[in-house]
Design a protein around this motif. Structure first.
Motif, PDB file in Angstrom:
ATOM      1  N   THR A 239       0.849  -1.264  -0.074  1.00 57.41           N
ATOM      2  CA  THR A 239      -0.235   0.018   0.091  1.00 57.41           C
ATOM      3  C   THR A 239       0.916   1.246   0.006  1.00 57.41           C
ATOM      4  O   THR A 239       1.676   1.260   0.770  1.00 57.41           O
ATOM      5  CB  THR A 239      -0.970   0.121   1.164  1.00 57.41           C
ATOM      6  OG1 THR A 239      -1.679  -1.350   1.330  1.00 57.41           O
ATOM      7  CG2 THR A 239      -1.809   1.306   1.167  1.00 57.41           C
ATOM      8  N   LEU A 241       1.844   5.387   0.333  1.00 58.77           N
ATOM      9  CA  LEU A 241       0.979   6.259   1.113  1.00 58.77           C
ATOM     10  C   LEU A 241       1.882   7.681   1.142  1.00 58.77           C
ATOM     11  O   LEU A 241       2.924   7.676   0.694  1.00 58.77           O
ATOM     12  CB  LEU A 241       0.723   6.024   2.338  1.00 58.77           C
ATOM     13  CG  LEU A 241      -0.107   4.528   2.729  1.00 58.77           C
ATOM     14  CD1 LEU A 241       0.151   4.058   4.036  1.00 58.77           C
ATOM     15  CD2 LEU A 241      -1.606   4.833   2.469  1.00 58.77           C
ATOM     16  N   ALA A 295      -2.702  -2.927   6.736  1.00 54.77           N
ATOM     17  CA  ALA A 295      -2.423  -1.828   6.111  1.00 54.77           C
ATOM     18  C   ALA A 295      -3.284  -0.466   5.748  1.00 54.77           C
ATOM     19  O   ALA A 295      -3.074   0.334   6.231  1.00 54.77           O
ATOM     20  CB  ALA A 295      -1.643  -2.090   4.678  1.00 54.77           C
ATOM     21  N   LYS A 296      -4.350  -1.022   5.392  1.00 50.93           N
ATOM     22  CA  LYS A 296      -5.394  -0.118   5.194  1.00 50.93           C
ATOM     23  C   LYS A 296      -5.848   0.741   6.466  1.00 50.93           C
ATOM     24  O   LYS A 296      -6.139   1.942   6.756  1.00 50.93           O
ATOM     25  CB  LYS A 296      -6.376  -0.260   4.333  1.00 50.93           C
ATOM     26  CG  LYS A 296      -5.971  -0.765   2.511  1.00 50.93           C
ATOM     27  CD  LYS A 296      -7.045  -1.029   1.818  1.00 50.93           C
ATOM     28  CE  LYS A 296      -6.214  -1.326   0.329  1.00 50.93           C
ATOM     29  NZ  LYS A 296      -7.433  -1.610  -0.475  1.00 50.93           N
ATOM     30  N   ALA A 299      -3.390   2.892   8.051  1.00 60.01           N
ATOM     31  CA  ALA A 299      -3.376   3.909   7.124  1.00 60.01           C
ATOM     32  C   ALA A 299      -4.247   5.168   7.551  1.00 60.01           C
ATOM     33  O   ALA A 299      -4.234   6.387   7.396  1.00 60.01           O
ATOM     34  CB  ALA A 299      -3.312   3.903   5.802  1.00 60.01           C
ATOM     35  N   GLU A 300      -5.717   4.613   7.612  1.00 55.57           N
ATOM     36  CA  GLU A 300      -6.968   5.713   7.705  1.00 55.57           C
ATOM     37  C   GLU A 300      -6.659   5.860   9.419  1.00 55.57           C
ATOM     38  O   GLU A 300      -6.915   7.199   9.399  1.00 55.57           O
ATOM     39  CB  GLU A 300      -8.050   4.549   7.761  1.00 55.57           C
ATOM     40  CG  GLU A 300      -8.219   4.386   6.483  1.00 55.57           C
ATOM     41  CD  GLU A 300      -9.508   3.442   6.339  1.00 55.57           C
ATOM     42  OE1 GLU A 300     -10.358   2.944   7.348  1.00 55.57           O
ATOM     43  OE2 GLU A 300     -10.066   3.019   4.988  1.00 55.57           O
ATOM     44  N   GLN A 306      -3.440   8.193   0.514  1.00 59.13           N
ATOM     45  CA  GLN A 306      -3.290   6.954  -0.483  1.00 59.13           C
ATOM     46  C   GLN A 306      -2.687   7.912  -1.691  1.00 59.13           C
ATOM     47  O   GLN A 306      -3.046   8.936  -1.987  1.00 59.13           O
ATOM     48  CB  GLN A 306      -4.574   6.394  -1.190  1.00 59.13           C
ATOM     49  CG  GLN A 306      -5.268   5.447  -0.377  1.00 59.13           C
ATOM     50  CD  GLN A 306      -4.505   4.107  -0.215  1.00 59.13           C
ATOM     51  OE1 GLN A 306      -4.651   3.389   0.764  1.00 59.13           O
ATOM     52  NE2 GLN A 306      -4.223   3.644  -1.410  1.00 59.13           N
ATOM     53  N   ASP A 308      -0.583   6.576  -5.251  1.00 58.91           N
ATOM     54  CA  ASP A 308      -0.270   5.590  -6.143  1.00 58.91           C
ATOM     55  C   ASP A 308       1.237   6.398  -6.901  1.00 58.91           C
ATOM     56  O   ASP A 308       2.230   5.661  -7.286  1.00 58.91           O
ATOM     57  CB  ASP A 308      -1.041   5.205  -7.207  1.00 58.91           C
ATOM     58  CG  ASP A 308      -2.197   4.491  -6.681  1.00 58.91           C
ATOM     59  OD1 ASP A 308      -1.968   3.682  -5.551  1.00 58.91           O
ATOM     60  OD2 ASP A 308      -3.250   4.462  -7.035  1.00 58.91           O
ATOM     61  N   GLU A 317       2.786  -6.214   3.720  1.00 56.57           N
ATOM     62  CA  GLU A 317       2.261  -6.704   4.901  1.00 56.57           C
ATOM     63  C   GLU A 317       2.821  -8.242   4.953  1.00 56.57           C
ATOM     64  O   GLU A 317       2.906  -8.899   4.206  1.00 56.57           O
ATOM     65  CB  GLU A 317       0.663  -7.134   4.463  1.00 56.57           C
ATOM     66  CG  GLU A 317      -0.198  -5.710   4.593  1.00 56.57           C
ATOM     67  CD  GLU A 317      -1.602  -6.148   3.890  1.00 56.57           C
ATOM     68  OE1 GLU A 317      -2.250  -7.216   4.318  1.00 56.57           O
ATOM     69  OE2 GLU A 317      -2.135  -5.132   3.254  1.00 56.57           O
TER      70      GLU A 317
END
Length: 374
Positions: A239, A241, A295-296, A299-300, A306, A308, A317
């Motif tokens: 992911t 970030l 991961a998500k 991150a939140e 996010q 890319d 992970e």
């Protein structure tokens, strides 16, 4: 000679005659020498348009790893040494059901011809004759190497390399000690070390409870792990970030601050390598190992964006071997950096100058020479 070995000898002979159009004029099995040892088969052949016959000393085996290849080379050399003085040296041949690529390298380097029946691979060198038929094996032993670098076995490999890194070439270690540092069972350690011995990366002394082992080819083992690592990395959940990172410590200090109170994470790759070897590179992004599935959510919770493109944080992970032997940097309280071996492996990802940095890191930190291949 057992039936399976007889079949291998006949399969070799058929492949050899097809490639050379030679004639079999004599065959002896279980040829004794050195009072205690026996050669599986001594074949006398005549090449086309040649008067003199040639003896082929053939030893038949099933699965052949580097350790076996060294033994076979010594065995066939001993056979020729023990032949009567008026007999010309026999041309040595190993006929195997399966050969690892490393075992082939050992035999080739020792001047031993070989035949792999599972693929039809044949190497034969004699005077002006050179036959080099290389075909992929349908059930390659090399594919089994990957299993050494998964799950608990990978933890054993990591622990063994770390023990070598800390103690040097004479660092013998008992299985129960390695099981403790690898955080796995003595059974897993025993099975893993047995496989590593076959590949000639590890050697043993003693037996039973007093048996101890040491790493004899750290570079070779690390190269094999690197191959599996880079293959597996292509499918790892990642992911990408972004967060603003000001201040002297930059993105590294920022992520340490964000991770406060959490477990199961560590910083790896270029950022971790630079912490171990200051000024190795300029760090403007960070690779962070996080627990699978988090991961998500993390991150939140950390309010990371996010990204890319233009990311400065990558969550990958993982669990297991990657989180063994973590270091806390003395100038960065609550930091968690991966071991030098995980740092090296993560530098092989091809991002930016990482591969170049990996070569320098391998020499300066791991004290190992260039890998056998890139």
């Amino acid at each position: 000679m057992r039936a399976a070995e007889q079949v291998l000898v006949q399969e070799f002979l058929a492949a050899f005659q097809a490639a050379t159009d030679s004639e079999l004029i004599g065959q002896h099995e279980e040829v004794p020498f050195d009072e205690r040892q026996r050669l599986d088969a001594l074949l006398r052949v005549r090449f086309p348009n040649q008067v003199d016959a040639v003896d082929l000393a053939v030893e038949a085996v099933d699965a052949t790893y580097p350790r076996d290849a060294h033994r076979l080379a010594e065995f066939l050399t001993c056979f020729n040494d023990q032949r009567r003085q008026d007999a010309a040296p026999a041309v040595p041949v190993v006929a195997a059901r399966h050969l690892t690529s490393a075992a082939k390298d050992v035999l080739r380097g020792a001047g031993i011809n070989y035949f792999e029946s599972s693929s039809g691979t044949l190497l034969f060198r004699y005077r002006t004759w050179l036959i080099d038929i290389e075909r992929p094996s349908k059930q390659s032993l090399d594919r089994k190497i990957g299993s050494l670098f998964n799950g608990a076995r990978e933890q054993v490999v990591h622990a063994l390399l770390m023990h070598w890194h800390r103690t040097g070439e004479q660092g013998w270690v008992a299985g129960n000690e390695l099981a403790t540092t690898a955080e796995t069972s003595t059974f897993t350690v025993s099975k893993t070390l047995q496989e590593l011995e076959k590949h000639d990366w590890v050697e043993a002394t003693g037996s039973g409870p007093s048996q101890r082992r040491r790493l004899k080819n750290a570079g070779g083992l690390l190269d094999a792990w690197s191959d599996e690592w880079t293959r597996r990395a292509r499918s790892e959940p990642r992911t990408r970030l972004y967060t603003y990172a000001g201040g002297r410590g930059g993105i590294v200090d920022r992520i340490i601050q964000k991770m406060e109170g959490r477990t199961g994470w560590a910083i790896s790759g270029a950022a971790a390598a630079n912490a171990r070897v200051p000024h190795l590179t300029v760090v403007d992004r960070v690779l962070v190992i996080v627990p699978p599935g988090l991961a998500k959510p993390w991150a939140e919770e950390m309010e990371l964006e996010q990204a890319d493109k233009g990311s400065n944080i990558t969550f990958v992970e993982r669990s297991g071997a990657s989180l063994l032997f973590l270091d806390e940097h003395p100038e960065r309280p609550a930091s968690r950096f991966t071991s030098p071996f995980i740092q090296y492996l993560d530098l092989l990802d091809g991002v930016g100058r990482n591969k170049e940095l990996a070569r320098e890191y391998r020499e300066r930190v791991l004290k190992l020479g260039e890998p056998d291949h890139d």
